[in-house]
Design an enzyme around this catalytic site. Structure first.
Site, short mmCIF file in Angstrom:
data_model
loop_
_atom_site.label_atom_id
_atom_site.label_comp_id
_atom_site.label_asym_id
_atom_site.label_seq_id
_atom_site.Cartn_x
_atom_site.Cartn_y
_atom_site.Cartn_z
CE LYS A 22 -46.49 44.31 40.05
NZ LYS A 22 -46.51 43.56 41.31
CG ASN A 23 -47.52 40.27 39.57
OD1 ASN A 23 -46.67 41.01 40.10
ND2 ASN A 23 -48.80 40.49 39.65
NE ARG A 93 -47.24 39.46 50.64
CZ ARG A 93 -47.61 38.73 51.67
NH1 ARG A 93 -47.51 39.19 52.89
NH2 ARG A 93 -48.09 37.50 51.48
CB CYS A 117 -48.60 46.67 49.41
SG CYS A 117 -49.34 45.22 48.74
NE ARG A 122 -50.84 40.94 49.84
CZ ARG A 122 -50.25 41.53 48.80
NH1 ARG A 122 -50.17 42.82 48.75
NH2 ARG A 122 -49.73 40.80 47.83
CG ASP A 307 -53.44 42.46 40.29
OD1 ASP A 307 -52.53 41.68 39.97
OD2 ASP A 307 -53.76 42.67 41.47
CB ILE A 329 -58.52 38.52 45.77
CG1 ILE A 329 -59.18 37.81 44.59
CG2 ILE A 329 -57.09 38.02 46.02
CD1 ILE A 329 -59.15 36.30 44.63
NE ARG A 400 -44.95 48.28 44.41
CZ ARG A 400 -46.01 47.61 44.87
NH1 ARG A 400 -47.02 48.27 45.39
NH2 ARG A 400 -46.06 46.30 44.79
C1 EPZ Z 1 -50.08 37.96 43.78
O1 EPZ Z 1 -50.03 38.41 45.11
C2 EPZ Z 1 -49.76 39.17 42.93
N1 EPZ Z 1 -48.42 39.67 43.26
C3 EPZ Z 1 -50.80 40.26 43.18
O2 EPZ Z 1 -50.51 41.35 42.31
C4 EPZ Z 1 -52.17 39.71 42.84
O3 EPZ Z 1 -53.15 40.70 43.11
C5 EPZ Z 1 -52.43 38.46 43.70
O4 EPZ Z 1 -51.40 37.49 43.46
C6 EPZ Z 1 -53.75 37.81 43.38
O5 EPZ Z 1 -53.80 37.49 42.02
C7 EPZ Z 1 -47.34 39.04 42.76
O6 EPZ Z 1 -47.43 38.04 42.07
C8 EPZ Z 1 -46.01 39.63 43.13
P1 EPZ Z 1 -52.14 35.75 47.08
P2 EPZ Z 1 -50.00 37.35 46.32
O7 EPZ Z 1 -51.16 35.07 47.97
O8 EPZ Z 1 -49.37 36.09 45.86
C9 EPZ Z 1 -54.15 35.77 51.32
C10 EPZ Z 1 -50.06 43.56 41.79
O9 EPZ Z 1 -50.72 44.61 41.83
N2 EPZ Z 1 -52.94 35.13 51.86
O10 EPZ Z 1 -52.67 35.00 45.90
O11 EPZ Z 1 -49.41 38.02 47.49
C11 EPZ Z 1 -53.89 37.19 50.86
O12 EPZ Z 1 -53.94 38.09 51.95
C12 EPZ Z 1 -50.13 42.59 42.93
O13 EPZ Z 1 -49.31 43.21 40.85
C13 EPZ Z 1 -52.98 34.64 53.16
O14 EPZ Z 1 -54.01 34.73 53.84
O15 EPZ Z 1 -51.53 37.11 46.55
C14 EPZ Z 1 -55.01 37.42 49.87
O16 EPZ Z 1 -56.20 37.79 50.58
C15 EPZ Z 1 -51.09 43.05 44.00
N3 EPZ Z 1 -51.86 34.07 53.70
C16 EPZ Z 1 -55.23 36.02 49.26
O17 EPZ Z 1 -54.57 35.09 50.13
C17 EPZ Z 1 -50.70 33.96 53.00
O18 EPZ Z 1 -49.71 33.43 53.53
C18 EPZ Z 1 -54.62 35.87 47.88
O19 EPZ Z 1 -53.31 36.34 47.99
C19 EPZ Z 1 -50.66 34.47 51.66
C20 EPZ Z 1 -51.80 35.04 51.12
#
Ligand code: EPZ
Length: 420
Positions: A22-23, A93, A117, A122, A307, A329, A400
């Site tokens: 998916k990702n 998201r 979500c 986020r 995840d 995370i 999803r």
């Molecule tokens: C990706 O989310 C994945 N989603 C998530 O999978 C996964 O859990 C996550 O990476 C961590 O591995 C997709 O790829 C579509 P991050 P992402 O930006 O990119 C903070 C699933 O179940 N952050 O690496 O959104 C954020 O809040 C999903 O498949 C900011 O602060 O995660 C988090 O605490 C869930 N500001 C941390 O960074 C920003 O602008 C890591 O988030 C962006 C993120």
């Protein structure tokens, strides 16, 4: 509201094939915008997040055609008004990844906040800071964001304050068509990122270092589209491995890449599971002794993936001894704990980032919800090992990210009914 009705406890039997990640699939759809040629995406999963993102790009003027159940053609040359639909964007998201390619191709984009979500608010500060470093101007009005850059984006050096998976992918795609070179520092290293870079390079992009913390991109005028093959979903792989161990079953997992899930698989072995794996397969066999508890701390790749935190917590509730799970995370990824405790698990929330689990406590079937898709699969695992009937509500969350899960698990001898 759809729900699953699961009868437990059930031992599983047979083989399950892992679907495309998916990702990676969501970012491949975004990457189709970078080229004005038709793009083919193969091994793409038929899941709701993919359907939502297709709706969003079709609303922009792209044309998406399912050639087979796992092969999608996208023609993005019809995109004109890069104004992301304010009703559709909050349903997904990760629609945020569209803004990099849209700015690279059309020099402007507007979108409502892409919503959280249920695992946290986020924020999108990383995207704003990264894109403004490429010369993009932005302003925010009534909770919508407007990004604009007359002419090509300008390559630059940008350091992520902390690794962000979609932040890394968005900046990498934005930089592909920028003027000059871009250096991205403190990047995420999840395997979907080098897989995306490999596809883009096969179409003329010049990306180096994807999969490491430093990625450099030499901007080019344009790239072609060709075909992108989605890699196996390492989170589906880990979810099914934990499910097989938790139900003490004899199952095979095929069409997967165990090395991208090596730490969780090794931890299952450390807990006493009888599990082996090769290039693209995993085998799990029943064991006589109870598993023993271990402590988990989620980390960026190649650490333990956030995840798989929820599915692992369910397994740890059945292991001998006490364990702790530290979620580093996301700030709100223990929403499912109340449901698992209602089923009989002995779990204490030490603080919003840490739980302790006292194993082993038998689970009993209850009515529960699935707050996010990974908690959803954790509830399915709980239902398969619990005594009696478990009803899981809100399974849109599961749809999803897991294609046709009920039929695939019933193929493995599970007993799951779906109620619309
Ligand atoms: C990706 O989310 C994945 N989603 C998530 O999978 C996964 O859990 C996550 O990476 C961590 O591995 C997709 O790829 C579509 P991050 P992402 O930006 O990119 C903070 C699933 O179940 N952050 O690496 O959104 C954020 O809040 C999903 O498949 C900011 O602060 O995660 C988090 O605490 C869930 N500001 C941390 O960074 C920003 O602008 C890591 O988030 C962006 C993120």
């Amino acid at each position: 509201m759809s729900s699953f009705e699961i009868s437990g406890p059930k031992k599983l039997e047979g083989e399950i094939e892992v679907k495309g990640a998916k990702n990676m699939a969501l970012k491949a759809i975004a990457a189709s915008i970078l080229s004005d040629e038709p793009m083919i995406i193969s091994n793409i999963p038929r899941i709701e997040d993919v359907n939502r993102l297709i709706e969003i790009i079709e609303d922009l003027g792209a044309v998406a055609t399912w050639e087979t159940d796992s092969r999608l053609k996208i023609e993005s040359q019809g995109i004109s008004k890069p104004k992301l639909n304010e009703k559709l964007v909050p349903t997904l998201r990760s629609s945020i990844v569209l803004i990099g390619p849209l700015l690279a191709r059309f020099n402007e984009v507007s979108l409502p906040h892409p919503g959280g979500c249920s695992i946290g608010k986020r924020p999108i500060d990383v995207f704003i800071d990264g894109l403004t470093s490429l010369g993009v101007k932005y302003y925010c009005k009534n909770d919508s964001y407007f990004f604009k850059k007359p002419g090509r984006l300008e390559g630059n050096r940008f350091r992520f304050p902390k690794p962000s998976v979609t932040g890394t992918e968005t900046m990498m795609m934005a930089a592909v068509l920028a003027e000059g070179a871009t250096a991205l520092i403190n990047c995420a290293c999840e395997p979907e990122i080098p897989a995306l870079a490999e596809y883009l390079n096969s179409q003329g992009a010049k990306i180096k270092g994807a999969g490491t913390h430093t990625i450099t991109i030499e901007g080019v005028e344009s790239i072609s589209a060709g075909e992108c093959k989605i890699i196996p979903d390492r989170i589906e792989t880990g979810s099914f491995a934990i499910m097989g161990v938790a139900t003490n079953s004899r199952i095979g997992i095929t069409n997967c890449n165990p090395l991208q899930c090596e730490l969780p698989l090794t931890m299952l072995k450390d807990m006493g599971a009888d599990i082996s794996w090769g290039k693209d397969w995993i085998e799990i066999r029943p064991v006589k002794k109870k598993l023993h508890a271990i402590n988990i701390s989620t980390k960026e790749y190649p650490g333990f993936p956030t995840d798989l935190q929820a599915p692992m917590t369910v397994l740890l509730s059945q292991a001998e001894g006490n364990s702790s799970v530290f979620e580093t995370i996301f700030e709100d990824r223990f929403m499912y704990i109340d449901s698992i405790k209602k089923m009989g698990a002995d779990i204490t929330m030490e603080n919003p980032q840490k739980i302790t689990i006292k194993g082993a406590h038998e689970l009993h079937g209850k009515e529960v919800e699935s707050p996010d898709l990974r908690a959803g699969i954790a509830m399915v695992i709980a239902g398969l090992i619990a005594q009696g009937e478990t009803r899981i509500g809100n399974i849109y969350q599961i749809d999803r990210g897991y294609e046709n899960l009920q039929a695939r698990l019933n193929q493995l001898n599970a007993d799951i009914d779906r109620h619309e």
